[in-house]
Design a protein around this motif. Structure first.
Motif, mmCIF file in Angstrom:
data_model
loop_
_atom_site.group_PDB
_atom_site.id
_atom_site.type_symbol
_atom_site.label_atom_id
_atom_site.label_comp_id
_atom_site.label_asym_id
_atom_site.label_seq_id
_atom_site.Cartn_x
_atom_site.Cartn_y
_atom_site.Cartn_z
ATOM 1 N N ALA A 158 -6.793 -54.448 15.030
ATOM 2 C CA ALA A 158 -8.022 -55.227 15.372
ATOM 3 C C ALA A 158 -9.371 -55.161 14.617
ATOM 4 O O ALA A 158 -9.435 -54.047 14.017
ATOM 5 N N ALA A 159 -10.017 -56.128 14.345
ATOM 6 C CA ALA A 159 -11.265 -55.942 13.961
ATOM 7 C C ALA A 159 -12.266 -55.436 14.734
ATOM 8 O O ALA A 159 -12.154 -55.177 15.901
ATOM 9 N N GLU A 160 -13.339 -55.031 14.243
ATOM 10 C CA GLU A 160 -14.533 -54.183 15.191
ATOM 11 C C GLU A 160 -14.815 -55.207 16.172
ATOM 12 O O GLU A 160 -15.175 -56.376 16.075
ATOM 13 N N CYS A 161 -15.138 -54.350 17.359
ATOM 14 C CA CYS A 161 -15.558 -55.065 18.565
ATOM 15 C C CYS A 161 -16.827 -55.710 18.116
ATOM 16 O O CYS A 161 -17.716 -55.320 17.548
ATOM 17 N N GLY A 162 -17.249 -57.037 18.852
ATOM 18 C CA GLY A 162 -18.412 -57.611 18.477
ATOM 19 C C GLY A 162 -18.591 -58.694 17.352
ATOM 20 O O GLY A 162 -19.231 -59.498 17.253
ATOM 21 N N THR A 163 -17.475 -58.485 16.322
ATOM 22 C CA THR A 163 -17.434 -59.373 15.233
ATOM 23 C C THR A 163 -16.774 -60.640 15.440
ATOM 24 O O THR A 163 -16.122 -60.883 16.393
ATOM 25 N N TRP A 164 -17.020 -61.664 14.834
ATOM 26 C CA TRP A 164 -16.484 -62.871 14.577
ATOM 27 C C TRP A 164 -14.908 -62.883 14.668
ATOM 28 O O TRP A 164 -14.108 -63.549 15.291
ATOM 29 N N THR A 165 -14.552 -62.234 13.782
ATOM 30 C CA THR A 165 -13.148 -61.790 13.649
ATOM 31 C C THR A 165 -12.459 -61.466 14.796
ATOM 32 O O THR A 165 -11.367 -62.029 15.217
ATOM 33 N N ARG A 166 -13.006 -60.579 15.696
ATOM 34 C CA ARG A 166 -12.390 -59.928 16.852
ATOM 35 C C ARG A 166 -12.358 -61.053 17.652
ATOM 36 O O ARG A 166 -11.483 -61.182 18.649
ATOM 37 N N ARG A 167 -13.484 -61.853 17.848
ATOM 38 C CA ARG A 167 -13.536 -62.773 18.752
ATOM 39 C C ARG A 167 -12.453 -63.631 18.620
ATOM 40 O O ARG A 167 -11.864 -64.253 19.553
ATOM 41 N N ILE A 168 -11.964 -64.071 17.443
ATOM 42 C CA ILE A 168 -11.010 -65.051 17.313
ATOM 43 C C ILE A 168 -9.813 -64.541 17.489
ATOM 44 O O ILE A 168 -8.809 -65.074 17.903
ATOM 45 N N GLN A 169 -9.289 -63.278 17.103
ATOM 46 C CA GLN A 169 -8.137 -62.206 17.292
ATOM 47 C C GLN A 169 -8.005 -62.453 18.877
ATOM 48 O O GLN A 169 -6.904 -62.501 19.401
ATOM 49 N N ASP A 170 -8.972 -62.079 19.915
ATOM 50 C CA ASP A 170 -8.755 -62.099 21.169
ATOM 51 C C ASP A 170 -8.543 -63.471 21.769
ATOM 52 O O ASP A 170 -7.655 -63.565 22.436
ATOM 53 N N GLY A 171 -9.215 -64.417 21.137
ATOM 54 C CA GLY A 171 -8.919 -65.842 21.639
ATOM 55 C C GLY A 171 -7.607 -66.279 21.430
ATOM 56 O O GLY A 171 -7.017 -66.988 22.248
ATOM 57 N N ILE A 172 -7.125 -66.136 20.145
ATOM 58 C CA ILE A 172 -5.746 -66.650 19.908
ATOM 59 C C ILE A 172 -4.458 -65.609 20.355
ATOM 60 O O ILE A 172 -3.313 -66.183 19.864
ATOM 61 N N ASN A 207 -8.922 -54.958 3.868
ATOM 62 C CA ASN A 207 -9.015 -56.230 4.270
ATOM 63 C C ASN A 207 -8.075 -57.324 3.208
ATOM 64 O O ASN A 207 -7.805 -56.914 2.281
ATOM 65 N N LEU A 208 -7.552 -58.237 3.783
ATOM 66 C CA LEU A 208 -6.955 -59.167 3.308
ATOM 67 C C LEU A 208 -7.731 -60.329 3.294
ATOM 68 O O LEU A 208 -8.735 -60.659 4.071
ATOM 69 N N SER A 209 -7.350 -61.664 2.455
ATOM 70 C CA SER A 209 -8.241 -62.882 2.454
ATOM 71 C C SER A 209 -8.109 -63.690 3.826
ATOM 72 O O SER A 209 -8.921 -64.398 4.306
ATOM 73 N N PHE A 210 -6.909 -63.103 4.628
ATOM 74 C CA PHE A 210 -6.578 -64.107 5.789
ATOM 75 C C PHE A 210 -7.150 -63.292 6.997
ATOM 76 O O PHE A 210 -6.794 -62.258 7.390
ATOM 77 N N PRO A 211 -8.386 -63.818 7.465
ATOM 78 C CA PRO A 211 -9.189 -62.948 8.470
ATOM 79 C C PRO A 211 -8.533 -62.500 9.872
ATOM 80 O O PRO A 211 -8.713 -61.263 10.318
ATOM 81 N N ILE A 212 -7.760 -63.528 10.273
ATOM 82 C CA ILE A 212 -7.011 -63.148 11.608
ATOM 83 C C ILE A 212 -6.135 -61.778 11.297
ATOM 84 O O ILE A 212 -5.802 -61.054 12.020
ATOM 85 N N PHE A 213 -5.390 -61.871 10.234
ATOM 86 C CA PHE A 213 -4.526 -60.778 9.820
ATOM 87 C C PHE A 213 -5.193 -59.698 9.022
ATOM 88 O O PHE A 213 -4.449 -58.933 8.022
ATOM 89 N N SER A 214 -6.283 -59.418 9.310
ATOM 90 C CA SER A 214 -7.186 -58.356 8.687
ATOM 91 C C SER A 214 -8.253 -57.873 9.952
ATOM 92 O O SER A 214 -8.339 -58.541 10.738
ATOM 93 N N PRO A 215 -8.463 -56.740 9.737
ATOM 94 C CA PRO A 215 -8.454 -55.406 8.726
ATOM 95 C C PRO A 215 -6.723 -54.669 8.792
ATOM 96 O O PRO A 215 -6.076 -55.130 9.626
#
Length: 242
Positions: A158-172, A207-215
């Motif tokens: 999981a990405a750090e809480c509060g980041t856009w990446t984490r919001r996307i991860q939680d949503g999908i 990290n990888l370049s694909f944000p959902i699959f990162s960190p």
């Protein structure tokens, strides 16, 4: 209460196995690691991680065999793969890379049919995201390892809480789990690893370049050397009290 298990239809399992086999042809040298101090590519990371494997090596969820090309050919490799449609690809990859001492089993990481204190190294790459019960899985890994045995892992977390990446991860997450064989894009694996009883847990994040699959995290956890002694002492005490 028993946790609900995501049921993946056979048609999706078959498709997922085919896709994983196709992914084996990808060049890991082209997968760049961002923010990793030690390695520039996924190929370099795997080469360094798996170069000194020896003895009995257990890999949970080996998929279609993406790691087999990095393993020394003299190890005794045991693969626990719950998707039966992966098995033919695994056998082909093992033969291709000269791994002849292999044992392939259908099973789950949450309940390993392996003896206590019998495995030198356990390997997991991009698997802990998809197990139903992460804590149980890690305790099973610790159980089967020999004293001072190693657990090598490369996992997306999981990405750090509060980041856009984490919001996307939680949503999908609900759709992502269905499409990718129960994979959780927002699992806080590193924190859980540090609290299940290993002697030490060391890892680095990148990290990888694909944000959902990162960190990602990559590292090693070691089983306590004295754990078997403690177990034997408890058994002796229980025997004396009979």
């Amino acid at each position: 209460m028993t946790p609900h298990r995501q049921i993946t239809p056979d048609c999706l399992k078959r498709l997922f196995a085919w896709g994983m086999a196709k992914a084996n042809t990808a060049d890991n040298s082209a997968i760049k690691l961002q923010g990793c101090n030690s390695y520039e590519t996924m190929a370099q990371l795997k080469q360094a991680f798996f170069a000194d494997l020896d003895g009995r090596v257990l890999e949970i969820g080996p998929g279609a065999g993406a790691n087999l090309s990095y393993y020394p050919t003299d190890i005794y490799w045991i693969g626990i793969e719950p998707n039966p449609f992966m098995h033919s690809y695994l056998k082909e990859e093992a033969e291709r890379f000269g791994l002849h001492n292999i044992e392939l089993r259908l099973g789950s990481a949450e309940r390993l049919e392996i003896e206590d204190n019998s495995i030198d190294v356990v390997v997991s790459t991009h698997v802990l995201c998809s197990v139903t019960d992460l804590v149980t899985t890690l305790r099973e890994i610790r159980r089967v390892l020999k004293p001072d045995g190693r657990f090598l892992f490369i996992e997306h977390v999981a990405a750090e809480c509060g980041t856009w990446t984490r919001r996307i991860q939680d949503g999908i997450e609900p759709v992502w789990k269905t499409m990718f064989d129960n994979c959780h894009p927002n699992r806080e694996t590193g924190e859980i690893l540090e609290n299940v009883g290993f002697e030490s847990v060391d890892y680095q994040q990148f990290n990888l370049s694909f944000p959902i699959f990162s960190p990602h995290i990559a590292g090693v956890a070691r089983k306590k050397i004295v754990e078997i002694v403690e177990q034997d002492s408890k058994s002796l005490i229980n025997t004396q009290n009979i």
